[in-house]
Design a protein around this motif. Structure first.
Motif, PDB file in Angstrom:
ATOM      1  N   LEU A 129      16.101  56.694  22.816  1.00 14.52           N
ATOM      2  CA  LEU A 129      15.718  55.608  21.911  1.00 14.52           C
ATOM      3  C   LEU A 129      15.312  56.024  20.702  1.00 14.52           C
ATOM      4  O   LEU A 129      14.285  56.637  20.468  1.00 14.52           O
ATOM      5  CB  LEU A 129      14.234  54.996  22.809  1.00 14.52           C
TER       6      LEU A 129
ATOM      7  N   VAL B  11      14.758  55.417  16.645  1.00 11.62           N
ATOM      8  CA  VAL B  11      13.853  54.737  15.778  1.00 11.62           C
ATOM      9  C   VAL B  11      14.290  54.993  14.464  1.00 11.62           C
ATOM     10  O   VAL B  11      14.474  56.056  13.976  1.00 11.62           O
ATOM     11  CB  VAL B  11      12.579  54.455  15.978  1.00 11.62           C
TER      12      VAL B  11
ATOM     13  N   ALA C 171       7.684  54.418  17.017  1.00  9.71           N
ATOM     14  CA  ALA C 171       8.372  53.556  18.176  1.00  9.71           C
ATOM     15  C   ALA C 171       7.540  52.266  18.266  1.00  9.71           C
ATOM     16  O   ALA C 171       6.206  52.599  18.628  1.00  9.71           O
ATOM     17  CB  ALA C 171       8.488  54.503  19.236  1.00  9.71           C
ATOM     18  N   ASP C 172       8.043  51.362  18.726  1.00 14.19           N
ATOM     19  CA  ASP C 172       7.506  50.156  19.354  1.00 14.19           C
ATOM     20  C   ASP C 172       7.247  50.117  20.704  1.00 14.19           C
ATOM     21  O   ASP C 172       8.031  50.293  21.457  1.00 14.19           O
ATOM     22  CB  ASP C 172       8.259  48.933  18.835  1.00 14.19           C
TER      23      ASP C 172
ATOM     24  N   VAL D  23       9.416  47.973  23.094  1.00 13.34           N
ATOM     25  CA  VAL D  23      10.630  48.636  22.960  1.00 13.34           C
ATOM     26  C   VAL D  23      10.675  49.526  24.000  1.00 13.34           C
ATOM     27  O   VAL D  23      11.540  49.813  24.753  1.00 13.34           O
ATOM     28  CB  VAL D  23      11.344  48.902  21.831  1.00 13.34           C
TER      29      VAL D  23
ATOM     30  N   ARG E  17      10.394  48.155  27.391  1.00 11.19           N
ATOM     31  CA  ARG E  17      11.805  47.401  27.900  1.00 11.19           C
ATOM     32  C   ARG E  17      12.624  48.445  28.275  1.00 11.19           C
ATOM     33  O   ARG E  17      13.407  48.311  29.229  1.00 11.19           O
ATOM     34  CB  ARG E  17      12.207  46.633  26.614  1.00 11.19           C
ATOM     35  N   ALA E  18      12.677  49.526  27.645  1.00 13.05           N
ATOM     36  CA  ALA E  18      13.763  50.577  28.166  1.00 13.05           C
ATOM     37  C   ALA E  18      13.403  51.088  29.270  1.00 13.05           C
ATOM     38  O   ALA E  18      14.333  51.420  30.086  1.00 13.05           O
ATOM     39  CB  ALA E  18      13.619  51.751  26.767  1.00 13.05           C
TER      40      ALA E  18
END
Lengths: 363, 363
Positions: free
Chosen positions: A103, A105, A111-112, A115, A118-119
């Motif tokens: 993931l 960024v 990093a959110d 997010v 969700r991953a």
């Protein structure tokens, strides 16, 4: 000389004196006392009661140790990368056979946590999540508490690169549920490079018991067994243990909260000063790091020349790494640093900028 | 205090002063000059013109690096072990997936080159042969020239643990055809533990190109590429580089031949002195080491008490490792050591022996 790179950091005189101490037997009672003392006194800075092991290696060795002690080839791993060192952590896991979902960024951003959540939900389950707490290459600090909260909703292990954060920026290992946290001696600890420290949670040890990546030098189970005898499996970098013991004394006298507050004040001063020079910060403001500040190099300034001019004036800062070489400069403000040091760095930067402008000819 | 264990070794004052030097940027011109200088000046002590790489780790890390940079899982390896560190070298290769054929020799004896030749002929072909030049655990030096001659009759790589030999005992890397030679800073180099040095022959690099054991921190290809820029892939133990640069100056002034001769004289003096005390040497005479002497502990002497009494009198020597714990003591005589030091050690041993005899009650 002002050494203001994001590690190695300057050494207080007492630490330098400790480095010069005569050698001792690493299998004798003095070393046993030393390693037990240092191990015990490191834990409050990690805010942990987990096991803590010290290996003779750079921080990168600590990242490798975190991976090979908890994972097996084929394990699915979510690697949250916000820069060079996040990429490195992911690459180590991949090289040792993990199936890495990355993931990535955009550099300069954190990093959110949503997010990440969700991953975890959509691409999981994962055996482990790799996260950099503070990304040294971009000067960004992740919201580790929020990311950890998402990871803790799953069964994934949380492996945290805390190399440029622990001891300088608050990292609540136990409260946040971090399974492995990796640190490096040359950062906020005010010790030369050569030691990496790792904490291991109960869950991390459970993973260790079944992990099948090959390990010998990095074997934390062997390190734990040796520590019970006040020893290390391989000959330890004794001088750096002396230095660490001394620096821990300095750090305890100041206290973790005061250290973190000082780092925040110094970072704020850097950010304000850099903006006052008309320069732009590389990191998004809400996640700007308290240990390292990345600054965009204006189009008409030659980054290499800027670094050289500053170095010749006695102030050493760092350039960008990888794709960011030439595009940013980085000011380290961790460990032995005060606001007066920051003022010197800013003054040197102000003097150097006009001297580093590209001439029309050189364009 | 006399520290006479087989590493860490005592530090000359100039080396201690070098350790206390302020930190520098490991990506700057000063470090580039430092690593280039140290790398170039190390090679004559290895008697090599091969590449030489320096990693931040204990010598054990160097053994692991030698294995993972040249071998693939499933490769057949002949591991010649004459003690604890030979076993360690073999174990690393096994853990990383090599098919290890072990040639174990009774502790205290050297490997017979003819037996090695037979193993090569009857159990080969092998991808590599692992050999310890000087076995620190037993005080035995293998006839590496003769063993290498046998290995060079085959296509096998020769990986040599030279940790307690290079720089103190002659090891002709190129003339004997050693493909990888591993050293450790805390031995004859008079530097604290934390650096391991490895030489890589052309054949070793060829093997590197196809070797598939996982490697990141130990990757010598990355180290070679970084060295071309005067850097290291991960943050190096800068203080130890300072120390090594200083100690190389001392070593060059004396010269390798004179250093080896001094080590031989000191070793002879230890052996004569120990025999004069009525004690028995552990190593077979023809292969007794010039860097460490193992001495059998008489039945009626408590080894732990002997070590303690000597330590309290200011002389630190080592006990036995593994199965030899309690059965031998080991006197280190490498690095910064003179005949006068040896006399002090022998005098302390003579005084301690009667105090360490088991009382009838304690038997």
């Amino acid at each position: 000389m002002q050494l203001r790179i994001p590690g190695p950091t300057p050494l207080p005189d007492a630490v330098r004196e400790a480095l010069a101490r005569p050698m001792i037997n690493h299998r004798g009672p003095e070393f046993a006392e030393l390693i037990n003392d240092v191990t015990r006194r490191l834990k409050p800075f990690f805010q942990t009661s987990n096991d803590l092991l010290i290996l003779t290696a750079s921080g990168t060795g600590g990242l490798e140790a975190a991976v090979v002690n908890t994972l097996s080839p084929g394990d699915r791993v979510l690697a949250v990368s916000i820069g060079y060192f996040g990429d490195r952590f992911a690459e180590i896991a991949r090289l040792f056979g993990a199936e890495v979902v990355k993931l990535s960024v955009e550099p300069g951003r954190a990093a959110d946590p949503a997010v990440v959540a969700r991953a975890l939900a959509e691409q999981g389950p994962f055996k482990a999540v790799l996260v950099t707490h503070n990304e040294t290459s971009t000067g960004v600090t992740n919201d580790l508490a929020a990311i950890a909260r998402e990871v803790r909703r799953t069964d994934a292990l949380l492996l945290v690169d805390g190399i440029s954060s622990v001891g300088s920026i608050e990292l609540r290992t136990d409260e946040w549920g971090c399974d492995v946290v990796i640190a490096g001696s040359q950062k906020g600890w005010m010790v030369p490079p050569g030691l990496t420290m790792l904490t291991m949670s109960r869950r991390a040890w459970d993973a260790y018991a079944t992990a099948r990546m090959p390990r010998f030098y990095w074997d934390l189970g062997k390190a734990r067994a040796a520590l019970e005898r006040g020893q290390t499996p391989a000959t330890p970098a004794i001088s750096l243990f002396f230095a660490l013991q001394t620096s821990l004394g300095l750090m305890e006298r100041e206290g973790l909260a005061a250290i973190a507050a000082r780092h925040h004040r110094c970072a704020e001063r850097v950010r304000q000063g850099v903006r006052a020079l008309g320069l732009e910060l590389f990191a998004e403001e809400a996640h700007a790091s308290d240990t390292v500040t990345a600054v965009r190099v204006p189009e008409d300034v030659d980054a290499a020349r800027l670094l050289r001019v500053m170095r010749e004036s006695g102030v050493v800062i760092a350039g960008g790494q990888g794709a960011l070489a030439g595009r940013i400069i980085r000011i380290g403000h961790l460990g032995w640093v005060t606001e007066a040091d920051i003022d010197e760095v800013l003054a040197a930067l102000e003097r150097a900028l006009p001297l580093a402008r590209r001439t029309p000819l050189a364009r």
